[in-house]
Design an enzyme around this catalytic site. Sequence first.
Site, PDB file in Angstrom:
ATOM      1  N   PHE A 157       0.776  -1.118  -0.009  1.00 25.58           N
ATOM      2  CA  PHE A 157      -0.075   0.012   0.014  1.00 25.58           C
ATOM      3  C   PHE A 157       0.949   1.254  -0.013  1.00 25.58           C
ATOM      4  O   PHE A 157       0.445   2.335  -0.315  1.00 25.58           O
ATOM      5  CB  PHE A 157      -0.983  -0.101   1.256  1.00 25.58           C
ATOM      6  CG  PHE A 157      -0.280   0.529   2.486  1.00 25.58           C
ATOM      7  CD1 PHE A 157      -0.063   1.760   2.747  1.00 25.58           C
ATOM      8  CD2 PHE A 157       0.390  -0.421   3.444  1.00 25.58           C
ATOM      9  CE1 PHE A 157       0.590   2.091   4.144  1.00 25.58           C
ATOM     10  CE2 PHE A 157       1.139  -0.107   4.748  1.00 25.58           C
ATOM     11  CZ  PHE A 157       0.998   1.154   4.846  1.00 25.58           C
ATOM     12  N   GLU A 184      -5.027  -3.854  -1.999  1.00 31.71           N
ATOM     13  CA  GLU A 184      -6.110  -3.459  -2.067  1.00 31.71           C
ATOM     14  C   GLU A 184      -6.653  -2.362  -1.310  1.00 31.71           C
ATOM     15  O   GLU A 184      -7.863  -1.832  -1.062  1.00 31.71           O
ATOM     16  CB  GLU A 184      -7.104  -4.727  -1.378  1.00 31.71           C
ATOM     17  CG  GLU A 184      -6.777  -5.049  -0.023  1.00 31.71           C
ATOM     18  CD  GLU A 184      -5.367  -6.265   0.089  1.00 31.71           C
ATOM     19  OE1 GLU A 184      -4.418  -5.788  -0.691  1.00 31.71           O
ATOM     20  OE2 GLU A 184      -5.590  -7.367   0.530  1.00 31.71           O
ATOM     21  N   ARG A 185      -5.887  -1.672  -0.597  1.00 34.09           N
ATOM     22  CA  ARG A 185      -6.003  -0.324   0.163  1.00 34.09           C
ATOM     23  C   ARG A 185      -5.952   0.977  -0.931  1.00 34.09           C
ATOM     24  O   ARG A 185      -6.749   1.845  -0.460  1.00 34.09           O
ATOM     25  CB  ARG A 185      -4.996  -0.002   1.200  1.00 34.09           C
ATOM     26  CG  ARG A 185      -4.483  -1.501   1.871  1.00 34.09           C
ATOM     27  CD  ARG A 185      -4.856  -1.265   3.468  1.00 34.09           C
ATOM     28  NE  ARG A 185      -4.668  -2.455   4.074  1.00 34.09           N
ATOM     29  CZ  ARG A 185      -5.523  -3.487   4.363  1.00 34.09           C
ATOM     30  NH1 ARG A 185      -6.379  -3.412   3.841  1.00 34.09           N
ATOM     31  NH2 ARG A 185      -5.012  -4.713   4.772  1.00 34.09           N
ATOM     32  N   SER A 234       5.326  -6.794   3.317  1.00 34.06           N
ATOM     33  CA  SER A 234       6.090  -7.335   4.638  1.00 34.06           C
ATOM     34  C   SER A 234       6.762  -8.412   4.530  1.00 34.06           C
ATOM     35  O   SER A 234       6.613  -9.470   3.809  1.00 34.06           O
ATOM     36  CB  SER A 234       4.823  -7.296   5.587  1.00 34.06           C
ATOM     37  OG  SER A 234       3.815  -8.304   5.311  1.00 34.06           O
ATOM     38  N   CYS A 289       9.682   1.865   3.315  1.00 28.55           N
ATOM     39  CA  CYS A 289      10.577   0.615   3.792  1.00 28.55           C
ATOM     40  C   CYS A 289      11.824   1.296   3.906  1.00 28.55           C
ATOM     41  O   CYS A 289      12.770   0.641   4.514  1.00 28.55           O
ATOM     42  CB  CYS A 289      10.519  -0.294   2.516  1.00 28.55           C
ATOM     43  SG  CYS A 289      11.228   0.289   1.115  1.00 28.55           S
ATOM     44  N   GLU A 391       9.490  -4.050  12.907  1.00 29.05           N
ATOM     45  CA  GLU A 391       8.973  -2.965  12.013  1.00 29.05           C
ATOM     46  C   GLU A 391       7.614  -2.281  12.583  1.00 29.05           C
ATOM     47  O   GLU A 391       6.708  -3.206  12.670  1.00 29.05           O
ATOM     48  CB  GLU A 391       8.782  -3.429  10.812  1.00 29.05           C
ATOM     49  CG  GLU A 391       8.506  -2.421   9.649  1.00 29.05           C
ATOM     50  CD  GLU A 391       8.464  -2.615   8.069  1.00 29.05           C
ATOM     51  OE1 GLU A 391       7.951  -3.738   7.935  1.00 29.05           O
ATOM     52  OE2 GLU A 391       8.966  -2.160   7.515  1.00 29.05           O
TER      53      GLU A 391
HETATM   54  P1  NAD Z   1       1.772  -6.642   2.885  1.00 27.72           P
HETATM   55  O1  NAD Z   1       2.637  -7.635   3.173  1.00 27.72           O
HETATM   56  O2  NAD Z   1       0.489  -6.756   4.120  1.00 27.72           O
HETATM   57  O3  NAD Z   1       0.817  -6.814   1.675  1.00 27.72           O
HETATM   58  C1  NAD Z   1       1.631  -6.717   0.386  1.00 27.72           C
HETATM   59  C2  NAD Z   1       0.763  -7.404  -0.754  1.00 27.72           C
HETATM   60  O4  NAD Z   1       0.517  -8.840  -0.302  1.00 27.72           O
HETATM   61  C3  NAD Z   1      -0.388  -6.827  -0.887  1.00 27.72           C
HETATM   62  O5  NAD Z   1      -0.882  -7.000  -2.270  1.00 27.72           O
HETATM   63  C4  NAD Z   1      -1.547  -7.899  -0.191  1.00 27.72           C
HETATM   64  O6  NAD Z   1      -2.990  -7.907  -0.842  1.00 27.72           O
HETATM   65  C5  NAD Z   1      -0.957  -9.207  -0.410  1.00 27.72           C
HETATM   66  N1  NAD Z   1      -1.145 -10.020   0.921  1.00 27.72           N
HETATM   67  C6  NAD Z   1      -1.409  -9.690   2.086  1.00 27.72           C
HETATM   68  N2  NAD Z   1      -1.508 -10.629   3.072  1.00 27.72           N
HETATM   69  C7  NAD Z   1      -1.212 -11.873   2.328  1.00 27.72           C
HETATM   70  C8  NAD Z   1      -1.391 -13.254   2.608  1.00 27.72           C
HETATM   71  N3  NAD Z   1      -1.797 -13.451   3.792  1.00 27.72           N
HETATM   72  N4  NAD Z   1      -1.193 -13.902   1.222  1.00 27.72           N
HETATM   73  C9  NAD Z   1      -1.090 -13.463   0.075  1.00 27.72           C
HETATM   74  N5  NAD Z   1      -0.817 -12.203   0.116  1.00 27.72           N
HETATM   75  C10 NAD Z   1      -0.989 -11.174   0.923  1.00 27.72           C
HETATM   76  O7  NAD Z   1       2.362  -5.223   3.272  1.00 27.72           O
HETATM   77  P2  NAD Z   1       1.753  -3.762   3.339  1.00 27.72           P
HETATM   78  O8  NAD Z   1       0.968  -3.599   4.393  1.00 27.72           O
HETATM   79  O9  NAD Z   1       0.659  -3.490   2.051  1.00 27.72           O
HETATM   80  O10 NAD Z   1       2.949  -2.991   3.098  1.00 27.72           O
HETATM   81  C11 NAD Z   1       3.865  -2.350   4.029  1.00 27.72           C
HETATM   82  C12 NAD Z   1       5.193  -3.453   4.287  1.00 27.72           C
HETATM   83  O11 NAD Z   1       5.748  -3.521   2.739  1.00 27.72           O
HETATM   84  C13 NAD Z   1       6.202  -2.940   4.988  1.00 27.72           C
HETATM   85  O12 NAD Z   1       6.729  -4.171   5.629  1.00 27.72           O
HETATM   86  C14 NAD Z   1       6.983  -2.427   4.190  1.00 27.72           C
HETATM   87  O13 NAD Z   1       8.620  -2.369   4.884  1.00 27.72           O
HETATM   88  C15 NAD Z   1       7.120  -3.311   3.166  1.00 27.72           C
HETATM   89  N6  NAD Z   1       7.903  -2.621   1.832  1.00 27.72           N
HETATM   90  C16 NAD Z   1       9.088  -3.109   1.439  1.00 27.72           C
HETATM   91  C17 NAD Z   1       9.741  -2.474   0.365  1.00 27.72           C
HETATM   92  C18 NAD Z   1      11.038  -2.960  -0.169  1.00 27.72           C
HETATM   93  O14 NAD Z   1      11.540  -2.486  -1.012  1.00 27.72           O
HETATM   94  N7  NAD Z   1      11.848  -3.829   0.441  1.00 27.72           N
HETATM   95  C19 NAD Z   1       8.963  -1.398  -0.340  1.00 27.72           C
HETATM   96  C20 NAD Z   1       7.828  -0.988   0.250  1.00 27.72           C
HETATM   97  C21 NAD Z   1       7.022  -1.623   1.103  1.00 27.72           C
END
Ligand code: NAD
Length: 504
Positions: A157, A184-185, A234, A289, A391
């Site tokens: 998101f 989805e957010r 994440s 991130c 985090e």
């Molecule tokens: P998230 O892991 O909750 O979601 C990321 C994606 O995974 C979304 O599209 C979501 O729909 C999907 N998802 C969520 N739960 C799932 C599950 N149980 N099974 C399958 N798919 C699932 O992350 P978020 O809250 O949207 O984003 C924040 C996180 O992203 C933070 O931890 C941040 O550090 C990380 N991030 C990392 C980078 C990087 O380059 N390393 C960049 C941006 C964000």
Amino acid sequence: MADGLARTGYVIDNVIGGKRAPSGSGRKAGIFNPATGAEIGELHLSSVAEVDAAVQAAKDALPGWAKTPPAKRARVMFKFLELLNANQDALAEEISREHGKTHADALGEVARGLEVVEFCCGIPQLLKGEFSRNVGSGVDSIADRQPLGVVAGITPFNFPAMVPMWMYPVAIACGNTFILKPSERDPSASLLSYELFREAGLPEGVFNIVQGDKEAVDAILDHPDIKAVSFVGSTPIAQYVYERGCKAGKRVQALGGAKNHMIVMPDADLDQAADALMGAGYGSAGERCMAVSVAVPVGEETGDRLIEKLKPRIETLRIGPATDSQADMGPLITRAHQQKVLGFIDKGVEEGADLVVDGRGFALQGYEDGYFVGGTLFDRVTPDMTIYREEIFGPVLSVARAANYQSAVDMINAHEYGNGTAIFTRDGDAARAFAEDIEVGMVGVNVPIPVPVAYHSFGGWKRSLFGDHSIYGPEGVHFYTRLKTITTRWPAGIKEGAVFTFPS
Ligand code: NAD
């Protein structure tokens, strides 16, 4: 208020083979304005059948697109770039409305995404192969990088325009067809980007978007016709995506979470370091991130002076909705995330850290239902504390004091994450040693958020990246292509008879 920020009552579409329509699954999720807590839109979560349809559309478009000369693909990228440039404000509004970040911050995000498209305009040059004449008598060798086929991206998101742009422009420029599963957010920025790409001349079916949650993600990971998956999100989900995708035989790059430290050496310019910590710690409400979430002053005196400089800066942070052009940061993404961040602050107090600035009571008149948390500062945080290990992804900065340079480096190297880090110093010797010894993928020297430019590649170490490739830049081109070497003999008619020894 600008039009894009005020939009409400909308339904989010899928894009499959150029056709836009909401998922018909019947499962729905709300889209919220994080500054007010009001539901402003609706997203229909896609089913396995809809992912299948997107894969079919991408497969149908693949032969034509893969065989389109790279120079012609580049022309579409140039036009896309032009349209993105002209629509930066509109894109930033799509981002801010659903994410909550300030307009200036959203514009910064768009600019960094756009740089990846700029990089992709050079795709003919990037895909140029290698040729060796006379590797044997009359034998020549060609090394060529070819597209993988249908590939997919799953995005978080926090950068709803930029992170997808780390993926689909590179994949598509390389000759693949693409399926994006946005967060989805805040899915609207990707839909506007898609419209601009289509207007630039991208054929239908080359770029498809499937809205959804775990059901769509699992369908992507298991689909036999998807050759590679890029994921950003994440760490627990990154690891899950990596393991499940690899098991299904795919190439996977999965970027995860972070805990980025910034060392402040005793010789650093402390005003510069404090300003850097403000932007890197509280910009985008800490939902980056590459946010700095741990400051590591070296020596007690440096620690005391740093706290003195940070405290008034944090107390005067301007927090507001995206419509406030003077705001430094906005709300968090959801009520659940706001509650989680508040819980982390409670935990920090419970575990004995010194709470220097408490953001828990923050309230903004007229926005009482928004997901705001005030800027928060902890001092004397130690590696055993939950707020150090995990985090937080909110406007909470921890100060973890180190007795000397080496213990600061050891502390960072012992952390499970290794995304970004920085050192602030005037000492070239320390800076050079730091760059060499630190076990982190992206390192800044007097640069707090060292996000590589588009013609380098982005990626952390340790549990911040699963897979062998960083994202975008040259590593992105490698990720979305596979190497073929072609050995040719001309003239074909040379007769040697059968040779049974190994060719030499
Ligand atoms: P998230 O892991 O909750 O979601 C990321 C994606 O995974 C979304 O599209 C979501 O729909 C999907 N998802 C969520 N739960 C799932 C599950 N149980 N099974 C399958 N798919 C699932 O992350 P978020 O809250 O949207 O984003 C924040 C996180 O992203 C933070 O931890 C941040 O550090 C990380 N991030 C990392 C980078 C990087 O380059 N390393 C960049 C941006 C964000």
